[in-house]
Design a protein around this motif. Structure first.
Motif, PDB file in Angstrom:
ATOM      1  N   LEU A  49      55.209  92.546  30.967  1.00  0.00           N
ATOM      2  CA  LEU A  49      54.432  92.027  29.841  1.00  0.00           C
ATOM      3  C   LEU A  49      55.333  91.724  28.644  1.00  0.00           C
ATOM      4  O   LEU A  49      55.108  90.739  27.919  1.00  0.00           O
ATOM      5  N   THR A  50      56.339  92.550  28.447  1.00  0.00           N
ATOM      6  CA  THR A  50      57.300  92.299  27.363  1.00  0.00           C
ATOM      7  C   THR A  50      58.066  91.007  27.614  1.00  0.00           C
ATOM      8  O   THR A  50      58.305  90.213  26.693  1.00  0.00           O
ATOM      9  N   GLU A  51      58.423  90.781  28.878  1.00  0.00           N
ATOM     10  CA  GLU A  51      59.163  89.571  29.219  1.00  0.00           C
ATOM     11  C   GLU A  51      58.333  88.313  28.969  1.00  0.00           C
ATOM     12  O   GLU A  51      58.875  87.258  28.614  1.00  0.00           O
ATOM     13  N   THR A  52      57.018  88.403  29.153  1.00  0.00           N
ATOM     14  CA  THR A  52      56.177  87.218  28.945  1.00  0.00           C
ATOM     15  C   THR A  52      56.245  86.718  27.498  1.00  0.00           C
ATOM     16  O   THR A  52      56.021  85.536  27.235  1.00  0.00           O
ATOM     17  N   LYS A  53      56.545  87.603  26.572  1.00  0.00           N
ATOM     18  CA  LYS A  53      56.604  87.217  25.156  1.00  0.00           C
ATOM     19  C   LYS A  53      57.909  86.488  24.824  1.00  0.00           C
ATOM     20  O   LYS A  53      58.020  85.853  23.774  1.00  0.00           O
ATOM     21  N   LYS A  54      58.898  86.600  25.737  1.00  0.00           N
ATOM     22  CA  LYS A  54      60.204  85.999  25.478  1.00  0.00           C
ATOM     23  C   LYS A  54      60.460  84.752  26.308  1.00  0.00           C
ATOM     24  O   LYS A  54      61.108  83.813  25.846  1.00  0.00           O
ATOM     25  N   SER A  55      59.967  84.765  27.531  1.00  0.00           N
ATOM     26  CA  SER A  55      60.298  83.676  28.454  1.00  0.00           C
ATOM     27  C   SER A  55      59.598  82.367  28.068  1.00  0.00           C
ATOM     28  O   SER A  55      58.430  82.358  27.669  1.00  0.00           O
ATOM     29  N   LYS A  56      60.343  81.283  28.216  1.00  0.00           N
ATOM     30  CA  LYS A  56      59.787  79.947  27.992  1.00  0.00           C
ATOM     31  C   LYS A  56      59.846  79.123  29.273  1.00  0.00           C
ATOM     32  O   LYS A  56      59.676  77.904  29.239  1.00  0.00           O
ATOM     33  N   ASP A  57      60.080  79.805  30.376  1.00  0.00           N
ATOM     34  CA  ASP A  57      60.163  79.157  31.678  1.00  0.00           C
ATOM     35  C   ASP A  57      58.823  79.309  32.387  1.00  0.00           C
ATOM     36  O   ASP A  57      58.450  80.423  32.799  1.00  0.00           O
ATOM     37  N   PRO A  58      58.053  78.224  32.560  1.00  0.00           N
ATOM     38  CA  PRO A  58      56.734  78.346  33.190  1.00  0.00           C
ATOM     39  C   PRO A  58      56.792  78.859  34.625  1.00  0.00           C
ATOM     40  O   PRO A  58      55.876  79.545  35.070  1.00  0.00           O
ATOM     41  N   ASN A  59      57.887  78.550  35.333  1.00  0.00           N
ATOM     42  CA  ASN A  59      58.024  79.057  36.697  1.00  0.00           C
ATOM     43  C   ASN A  59      58.204  80.572  36.704  1.00  0.00           C
ATOM     44  O   ASN A  59      57.614  81.277  37.537  1.00  0.00           O
ATOM     45  N   ARG A  60      59.013  81.063  35.769  1.00  0.00           N
ATOM     46  CA  ARG A  60      59.205  82.510  35.674  1.00  0.00           C
ATOM     47  C   ARG A  60      57.900  83.191  35.257  1.00  0.00           C
ATOM     48  O   ARG A  60      57.543  84.252  35.777  1.00  0.00           O
ATOM     49  N   LEU A  61      57.170  82.567  34.363  1.00  0.00           N
ATOM     50  CA  LEU A  61      55.905  83.142  33.913  1.00  0.00           C
ATOM     51  C   LEU A  61      54.876  83.166  35.056  1.00  0.00           C
ATOM     52  O   LEU A  61      54.081  84.097  35.166  1.00  0.00           O
TER      53      LEU A  61
END
Length: 489
Positions: A49-61
């Protein structure tokens, strides 16, 4: 229903775990999801959940969304998918939501066609080697809808647009079946023949080139061949049937038994009655007893009368029981059944403690699982054998349901079919691991059956089931009677 192949295909397509995820990442997530403590799972969920706030990669999300779902956080997964779809309108998640919320809401072929055109305009089909299953799912549905509406031209037009050779039989065969139902064998034949050709292409690939796609393409091969053989027989082309089946057996010898039904008919039509009867013997010994009238007909033709037929079948029955006794060894295991307390259809708690001292037959199933449902008449027959045996208890444990009102659906299904089953809902998560009983037992496909001795030790575990009532009854009897005997040290 075994889900390993389905999962493998999804992994191959990249739609479950995006390619940006490393093998190490996948392995770590799987390990925690399968064997981690509740605290470990919560820590991992917090990390994701913390990573979702940083990532801008839709595939990673999308990958994280799938991880969250896998870890039991369905609401968080759905919420993240909605955010990604809105923020990245060209992403795969946005495409998936369009397919679910727009395309599949349409009813007529014309409306679905319009939605399809909008789909490929907004999310063009990639020209790369990327697997394009998402588009083929939709094309398959579109072709079936046109076929059902009687628009053969449009159905064939869109079938020609299928992207994946290993998958396209999933579009061809349903449309072919519709054409056959409509009496149009001429239109159906090429689709069945293409399905056979595609399967043979993957079956004959060098071993080093075979992958999950090859395995999937080969799964339906016996069915396609048998269907074509049946059409040839109805057309009186008996001379074409034997070469077709014998070629299939040569290409897929491990699936030879799956051709036995079509093979026996072809042999009988060719006047090769002894070989035809031998094929039926193979079918019979594998637990399908529906061809007994055909066996009697062939036996009579070969012997001039049916004298001795009952004794012949009795000998085969002994072989069947012997075969069952030999093969149940592969199901043998030895592990303690985890403690449980589940609700039955009446809302009453049923615990492992309350069943102490009984031999238990656990049958994990779901209302959407056709192999589960097909096995129920046989399981009822097996249960009936032990109606007066207070030391044996059958439990039909409902798991993996997809609908929110699953309890109502399950109760209605059991009532409508008048099954006298003790049904339990597998929806109570263990406070330590967060797992339901099926997950604690490592179930990865249903129907899954466990035979437990009076000491609470699982002695046999098997996945899948025959649909033949008599065979299931025989197999369950052998398993239960084996467990009734004291375990050898």
């Amino acid at each position: 229903m075994n889900i390993k192949l389905t999962i493998a295909l999804v992994l191959t397509s990249g739609s479950l775990f995006a390619q940006t995820a490393t093998n190490h990442d996948v392995k770590r997530i799987n390990e925690v999801a399968e064997n981690g403590t509740l605290a470990q799972k919560e820590a991992l969920i917090s990390e994701l959940l913390t990573e979702t706030k940083k990532s801008k990669d839709p595939n990673r999300l999308e990958t994280i969304s799938n991880y969250l779902y896998y870890l039991g956080r369905e609401n968080s997964s759905d919420s993240l998918r909605n955010i990604v779809a809105k923020k990245y309108p060209k992403s795969q998640i946005a495409r998936s939501q369009y397919i679910t919320n727009v395309y599949y809401k349409q009813e007529s072929a014309q409306a679905k066609e319009k939605s399809w055109k909008q789909l490929i305009k907004q999310w063009p089909i990639p020209k790369t080697e990327e697997i394009k299953i998402a588009y083929d799912y939709v094309l398959g549905d579109l072709t079936r809808t046109f076929a059902n509406e009687g628009n053969k031209v449009k159905a064939l037009e869109y079938l020609d647009q299928m992207n994946e050779r290993f998958w396209r039989a999933q579009g061809y065969i349903p449309v072919a079946n519709t054409f056959l139902q409509q009496g149009d064998t001429i239109a159906a034949l090429p689709l069945i023949q293409k399905s056979i050709e595609d399967a043979e292409y993957y079956i004959t690939l060098p071993k080093e080139q075979q992958d999950n796609r090859s395995g999937f393409a080969a799964v339906g091969y016996p069915g396609y061949v048998s269907q074509l053989a049946d059409i040839y027989s109805k057309q009186g082309k008996h001379e074409d049937v034997l070469p077709l089946i014998e070629r299939a057996i040569a290409l897929a010898p491990n699936s030879a038994s799956n051709f036995s039904s079509a093979y026996f008919k072809a042999l009988q039509n060719a006047g090769r009655n002894l070989e035809a009867l031998q094929q039926l013997e193979l079918i019979y010994k594998k637990g399908t007893f529906t061809y007994k009238p055909n066996m009697k007909e062939l036996y009579t033709a070969l012997n001039g009368s049916d004298k001795g037929f009952d004794a012949y079948i009795a000998r085969l029955d002994k072989d069947v029981v012997k075969s069952i006794q030999e093969h149940i060894g592969q199901y043998a295991t030895s592990q303690a059944l985890p403690d449980f307390e589940l609700l039955n259809l009446k809302g009453e708690k049923v615990s492992l403690a309350s069943l102490k001292g009984k031999v238990l037959v656990l049958d994990f199933w779901a209302t959407w699982c056709q192999p589960c449902i097909r096995s129920f008449p046989g399981m009822k027959a097996a249960q009936d054998l032990y109606l007066n045996d207070k030391d044996v208890q059958f439990l039909f444990i409902n798991t993996w349901e997809r609908d929110k009102n699953y309890k109502e659906n399950v109760a209605k299904f059991i009532s409508t079919n008048k099954y006298p089953f003790q049904v339990l809902y597998d929806d109570q998560k263990d406070p330590e691991t967060g797992k339901v009983l099926a997950a604690k037992l490592g179930v990865n496909g249903i129907p899954a059956k466990f035979i437990v001795d009076k000491e609470g030790i699982i002695r046999y575990a098997l996945t899948g089931s025959s649909s033949d009532i008599d065979y299931i009854k025989l197999e369950m009897k052998e398993l239960i009677e084996s467990v009734k005997q004291p375990k050898k040290s």
